[in-house]
Design a protein around this motif. Structure first.
Motif, PDB file in Angstrom:
ATOM      1  N   ALA A   1       0.984  -1.414  -0.030  1.00 45.59           N
ATOM      2  CA  ALA A   1       0.048  -0.352   0.103  1.00 45.59           C
ATOM      3  C   ALA A   1       1.142   1.226   0.297  1.00 45.59           C
ATOM      4  N   TYR A   2       2.003   1.318   0.314  1.00 46.23           N
ATOM      5  CA  TYR A   2       2.865   2.306  -0.013  1.00 46.23           C
ATOM      6  C   TYR A   2       4.117   2.026  -1.071  1.00 46.23           C
ATOM      7  N   LEU A   3       3.974   1.357  -2.058  1.00 48.55           N
ATOM      8  CA  LEU A   3       5.244   1.012  -2.633  1.00 48.55           C
ATOM      9  C   LEU A   3       4.417   0.961  -3.740  1.00 48.55           C
ATOM     10  N   GLU A   4       4.576   1.804  -4.841  1.00 48.00           N
ATOM     11  CA  GLU A   4       4.292   1.330  -6.881  1.00 48.00           C
ATOM     12  C   GLU A   4       4.741   0.262  -7.027  1.00 48.00           C
ATOM     13  N   GLN A   5       3.943  -0.646  -7.862  1.00 46.03           N
ATOM     14  CA  GLN A   5       3.894  -1.232  -8.743  1.00 46.03           C
ATOM     15  C   GLN A   5       4.352  -0.615 -10.287  1.00 46.03           C
ATOM     16  N   ASP A   6       4.763  -1.806 -10.941  1.00 44.84           N
ATOM     17  CA  ASP A   6       5.275  -1.388 -12.217  1.00 44.84           C
ATOM     18  C   ASP A   6       4.467  -2.351 -13.104  1.00 44.84           C
ATOM     19  N   LEU A   7       4.743  -1.919 -14.640  1.00 44.66           N
ATOM     20  CA  LEU A   7       4.009  -3.422 -15.316  1.00 44.66           C
ATOM     21  C   LEU A   7       4.532  -4.435 -15.326  1.00 44.66           C
ATOM     22  N   ASP A   8       5.865  -4.555 -15.134  1.00 44.52           N
ATOM     23  CA  ASP A   8       7.445  -5.914 -14.782  1.00 44.52           C
ATOM     24  C   ASP A   8       6.636  -6.712 -13.289  1.00 44.52           C
ATOM     25  N   GLY A   9       5.987  -6.146 -11.878  1.00 47.10           N
ATOM     26  CA  GLY A   9       5.149  -6.515 -10.691  1.00 47.10           C
ATOM     27  C   GLY A   9       6.418  -6.416  -9.759  1.00 47.10           C
ATOM     28  N   PHE A  10       7.239  -5.466 -10.602  1.00 48.08           N
ATOM     29  CA  PHE A  10       8.379  -4.948  -9.295  1.00 48.08           C
ATOM     30  C   PHE A  10       7.341  -3.493  -8.511  1.00 48.08           C
ATOM     31  N   TYR A  11       7.942  -3.414  -7.248  1.00 45.18           N
ATOM     32  CA  TYR A  11       7.394  -2.078  -6.333  1.00 45.18           C
ATOM     33  C   TYR A  11       8.628  -1.508  -6.531  1.00 45.18           C
ATOM     34  N   HIS A  12       7.817  -0.262  -6.166  1.00 46.36           N
ATOM     35  CA  HIS A  12       9.335   1.603  -6.412  1.00 46.36           C
ATOM     36  C   HIS A  12       8.814   2.374  -4.996  1.00 46.36           C
ATOM     37  N   PHE A  13       9.805   3.235  -4.364  1.00 48.91           N
ATOM     38  CA  PHE A  13       9.516   4.171  -3.396  1.00 48.91           C
ATOM     39  C   PHE A  13       8.606   4.705  -4.361  1.00 48.91           C
ATOM     40  N   ASN A  14       7.990   6.358  -3.800  1.00 43.54           N
ATOM     41  CA  ASN A  14       7.640   7.000  -4.209  1.00 43.54           C
ATOM     42  C   ASN A  14       8.388   7.966  -5.128  1.00 43.54           C
ATOM     43  N   ALA A  15       8.431   8.612  -5.931  1.00 43.78           N
ATOM     44  CA  ALA A  15       9.676   9.237  -6.097  1.00 43.78           C
ATOM     45  C   ALA A  15      10.129  10.725  -5.716  1.00 43.78           C
ATOM     46  N   CYS A  16       9.318  11.052  -4.602  1.00 45.69           N
ATOM     47  CA  CYS A  16       9.387  12.124  -3.928  1.00 45.69           C
ATOM     48  C   CYS A  16       9.796  11.840  -2.754  1.00 45.69           C
ATOM     49  N   CYS A  17      10.516  10.813  -2.395  1.00 45.88           N
ATOM     50  CA  CYS A  17      11.075  10.672  -1.245  1.00 45.88           C
ATOM     51  C   CYS A  17      12.798  10.321  -1.899  1.00 45.88           C
ATOM     52  N   GLN A  18      13.262  11.511  -1.995  1.00 46.65           N
ATOM     53  CA  GLN A  18      14.757  11.399  -1.592  1.00 46.65           C
ATOM     54  C   GLN A  18      15.213  11.034  -1.041  1.00 46.65           C
ATOM     55  N   ASN A  19      14.880  10.771   0.675  1.00 45.81           N
ATOM     56  CA  ASN A  19      15.790  11.014   2.456  1.00 45.81           C
ATOM     57  C   ASN A  19      15.072  10.178   2.894  1.00 45.81           C
ATOM     58  N   GLU A  20      15.350   9.622   3.301  1.00 45.56           N
ATOM     59  CA  GLU A  20      13.672   9.847   5.331  1.00 45.56           C
ATOM     60  C   GLU A  20      13.185  10.398   5.766  1.00 45.56           C
ATOM     61  N   GLU A  21      13.681  11.969   5.410  1.00 41.26           N
ATOM     62  CA  GLU A  21      13.325  13.020   5.750  1.00 41.26           C
ATOM     63  C   GLU A  21      11.685  13.452   4.577  1.00 41.26           C
ATOM     64  N   LYS A  22      12.243  12.973   3.535  1.00 40.66           N
ATOM     65  CA  LYS A  22      11.509  13.121   3.024  1.00 40.66           C
ATOM     66  C   LYS A  22      10.317  12.027   2.984  1.00 40.66           C
ATOM     67  N   LEU A  23      10.822  11.410   3.037  1.00 43.91           N
ATOM     68  CA  LEU A  23       9.678   9.493   3.575  1.00 43.91           C
ATOM     69  C   LEU A  23       8.669  10.028   4.451  1.00 43.91           C
ATOM     70  N   THR A  24       9.222  10.452   5.090  1.00 39.41           N
ATOM     71  CA  THR A  24       8.752  11.015   6.637  1.00 39.41           C
ATOM     72  C   THR A  24       7.327  11.814   5.868  1.00 39.41           C
ATOM     73  N   GLY A  25       7.723  12.829   5.309  1.00 40.47           N
ATOM     74  CA  GLY A  25       6.763  13.894   5.034  1.00 40.47           C
ATOM     75  C   GLY A  25       5.800  12.789   4.371  1.00 40.47           C
ATOM     76  N   TRP A  26       5.860  13.025   3.277  1.00 41.86           N
ATOM     77  CA  TRP A  26       5.334  11.689   2.586  1.00 41.86           C
ATOM     78  C   TRP A  26       4.032  10.638   2.951  1.00 41.86           C
ATOM     79  N   LEU A  27       4.939  10.024   4.596  1.00 39.88           N
ATOM     80  CA  LEU A  27       3.841   9.022   4.951  1.00 39.88           C
ATOM     81  C   LEU A  27       2.974   9.821   6.041  1.00 39.88           C
ATOM     82  N   GLU A  28       2.716  11.345   6.006  1.00 39.64           N
ATOM     83  CA  GLU A  28       2.297  11.742   7.138  1.00 39.64           C
ATOM     84  C   GLU A  28       0.569  12.151   6.159  1.00 39.64           C
TER      85      GLU A  28
END
Length: 705
Positions: A465-492
């Motif tokens: 639910a917190y990752l994005e899946q591509d057409l090949d079935g792999f998952y990715h973190f959201n592009a805005c999460c360049q570092n842990e601080e940005k990841l923390t902000g995105w999770l909010e």
């Protein structure tokens, strides 16, 4: 003039005199391509008259003055004074100096290059080499400076945060006091640059002795030593290789630890000669030393058991307990210094107390170096710190040339161990066969763009639910999460998640990106100080370090001298000159260049630090040194092919010197036409002083050997 100034017994006048340097800069000191290097070259005034002026990056200035002082030894004390007077009250050095005084960097939200902070390794090794020069040239003056209150302190408007705040975010460890900065700059504009210095309660420039200066420098490093890992780089700046910029924060420097070893051995011996002497220093500094001494003494007791045998503080909990205690001791000291400056109270410490303190710190420093030896015979250069509530874990980074130079320079190794490192270096991934020289770190291929930020399905399980899946079935973190601080902000902005899942997500994030081991530009591009790059200044530093070991081995006659001489010549051959063709070097081989990218030619010409180091090694080859105030001629590294049966000529302090084969003696031709002869290669002090003063009383020196 000097005699009159000292006879006046005015300490403020002596301070100003000791900073006087009749220096003109004809080249930039600091790479002008770096946007944070802001300084001018002023050779003449508006009327075309020559002016005395210098300004620039203090790291580059002092490294170059080291080489200059061999030709102008009368100014060693002045350069030492300029160096320590640019130190802050808490024991660091600011970025820029000039003939007018000190300068500091100011943060600017609109300028991404406007950063500020302190470097560590330069401060220790450059000052240490200046002290060694002074000890050889004028030990009596050095002894006097230990007690004479002649040195000022830079009132830089930076304040280290609390230890708790530093642990929380060591990449943002400093506060910039804008109000203080504005006040100091305003006063300096109307009243002079002394207003940028720490003042006493009467409004005069506060003066302390060299003992206080050296002690505070050691305190600042000893209080940030993570046993077994290195000096914590928590002052917002990297070290010599500023391409390792991302290490500022969680990095641990073994480079600074190695240079501390050299300084601590020197200070232990220095104060050991003056055990009964008493030195008056600010009470705040004395109290901090006593608290750290107790802490290090306890660590020394443990070190006699399994702690050193298994690695210094192998247990993460005891490592953290020690580092926490040291950090809080330093916090208490600097908070007092920030609030009251040096204060009105002084304390007396004996030479024996100082010797004991430096010896205790050196013991833990030496143990830290020992447990950072790698299985391949090399030494770790930088480590990273992982901090948890119950411990401090250390993670090693890739091997780097910088660390091998530092440990070779530390003075800790035997000659056999020095040979071992040089041999291991030749067989390491840092050796570049085409250039017959050494890269800053082993070359490697970076991961392709499409392979980054990719998580397979089984690793993403439960976190989809917190990752994005591509057409090949792999998952990715959201592009805005360049570092842990940005990841923390995105999770909010996302639906709430369980604490266990949150911890799992952050662990996966670090696993995917490995940000903790990110070193900066050094690991992400391929030129300058990047991957596959030879940085010629560091190779020249290696040459200096190996030369020091070779000369020490030859003096001790320990059986490794000839081998180290051969290793020295191998490194020198890779630097250029007659040993390298223009086709291989990529330029005229006798010109100095900054770096050489992998399998390419030399790039970025200029008067680099390589030039300074090779001036030093040339003096070493010629056997030139100053010992007990005397000029010494003892050539042991001159290649036979260069000397042969011919005469070799050069100048020292403006006096022509010639070497020739024959019975070992010195022949000194005086300006009055007389000739004085002396057996051996040591010029008596009376004549050495004439040489060093550039008095023109000596017209020529001939040395036969």
């Amino acid at each position: 003039m000097e005699a009159k100034i000292f006879a006046a017994a005015d300490r403020q006048l002596i301070r100003l005199y000791m900073e006087y340097l009749p220096v003109i800069f004809s080249s930039r000191h600091g790479d002008p391509s770096r946007p944070w290097n802001k300084f001018n070259i002023a050779l003449t005034d508006g009327d075309g008259n020559q002016v005395l002026n210098y300004e620039g990056n203090w790291r580059d200035i002092f490294q170059n003055w080291e080489a200059l002082l061999i030709s102008y030894p009368e100014y060693i004390s002045n350069v030492v004074a300029k160096f320590v007077n640019a130190m802050t009250i808490d024991g660091f050095n600011l970025y820029r100096i000039s003939r007018e005084g000190i300068d500091w960097e100011c943060p600017d939200p609109s300028d991404p290059w406007a950063q500020f902070g302190y470097w560590g390794d330069h401060q220790v090794i450059y000052l240490q080499k200046l002290l060694e020069l002074l000890a050889g040239y004028d030990a009596a003056s050095l002894d006097n400076y230990l007690s004479a209150k002649l040195f000022s302190t830079a009132n830089v408007p930076y304040r280290l945060k609390s230890y708790e705040d530093i642990c929380r975010d060591p990449r943002n460890s400093l506060i910039f006091d804008k109000a203080l900065s504005d006040e100091l700059l305003k006063k300096a504009k109307s009243l002079g640059t002394d207003q940028k210095l720490v003042q006493d309660k009467e409004g005069r420039v506060a003066l302390v002795n060299l003992t206080a200066k050296l002690l505070q420098l050691v305190i600042a490093k000893a209080a940030n030593l993570v046993p077994g890992g290195g000096v914590w780089m928590n002052t917002q700046r990297p070290e010599w290789n500023d391409a390792n910029n991302a290490l500022a924060g969680w990095g641990l420097s073994m480079v600074t630890v190695c240079y501390m070893e050299r300084m601590l051995k020197f200070l232990t011996e220095l104060y050991g000669h003056h055990g009964e002497a008493v030195y008056e220093i600010p009470a705040t500094i004395a109290a901090c030393m006593q608290d750290l001494k107790k802490l290090y003494a306890g660590a020394g007791m443990e070190a006699g058991n399994a702690v050193f045998a298994d690695g210094v503080f192998a247990d993460a909990g005891s490592r953290k307990a020690f580092t926490d205690a040291a950090g809080l001791i330093f916090q208490q000291e600097r908070d007092s210094l920030y609030r009251e400056y040096y204060g009105a109270e002084s304390a007396q410490v004996s030479g024996n107390e100082l010797k004991e303190f430096y010896g205790l710190v050196e013991r833990l420093v030496a143990g830290t170096i020992a447990c950072n030896k790698r299985t391949d015979g090399l030494y770790h250069t930088y480590n990273t710190l992982k901090l948890a509530a119950d411990g401090m874990e250390i993670e090693h980074l890739q091997e780097m040339l910088e660390g091998q130079v530092a440990v070779l320079s530390s003075g800790l190794l035997t000659s056999g161990e020095a040979v071992e490192i040089c041999t291991a270096l030749r067989h390491s991934g840092m050796y570049e066969e085409r250039q017959n020289s050494y890269m800053l770190y082993p070359n490697k291929n970076l991961q392709g763009f499409l392979a980054k930020n990719r998580v397979c399905a089984d690793r993403a399980k439960g976190l989809e639910a917190y990752l994005e899946q591509d057409l090949d079935g792999f998952y990715h973190f959201n592009a805005c999460c360049q570092n842990e601080e940005k990841l923390t902000g995105w999770l909010e902005t996302q639906p709430a998640m369980a604490a266990a899942d949150r911890e799992k997500l952050f662990a996966l994030y670090e696993e995917v990106f490995n940000h903790h081991a990110f070193t900066g530009r050094s690991g992400t591009f391929y030129a300058y100080e990047g991957l596959g790059s030879i940085y010629w200044h560091m190779v020249a530093k290696l040459l200096v370090a190996v030369q020091e070991n070779a000369l020490r081995s030859l003096a001790a006659d320990d059986g490794y001298g000839e081998k180290l001489k051969a290793l020295y010549q191998e490194i020198k051959a890779g630097l250029g000159g007659s040993a390298k063709s223009p086709e291989v070097y990529g330029a005229f081989p006798f010109d100095a260049y900054s770096h050489t990218p992998y399998h390419k030619g030399a790039c970025q010409p200029g008067m680099t630090g390589q030039v300074k180091e090779e001036i030093l090694t040339r003096w070493g080859e010629l056997g030139i040194s100053i010992e007990a105030g005397c000029a010494v001629f003892k050539p042991q590294l001159l290649p036979e092919a260069e000397m042969g049966d011919a005469e070799l000529g050069f100048t020292w302090c403006g006096v022509p010197v010639s070497y020739r084969r024959g019975a070992k003696k010195l022949a000194v031709s005086m300006a009055d036409g007389t000739v004085q002869e002396f057996d051996g290669g040591v010029l008596p002090r009376e004549y050495s002083e004439l040489l060093f003063s550039r008095s023109h009383a000596i017209s020529r020196i001939e040395f036969s050997f």
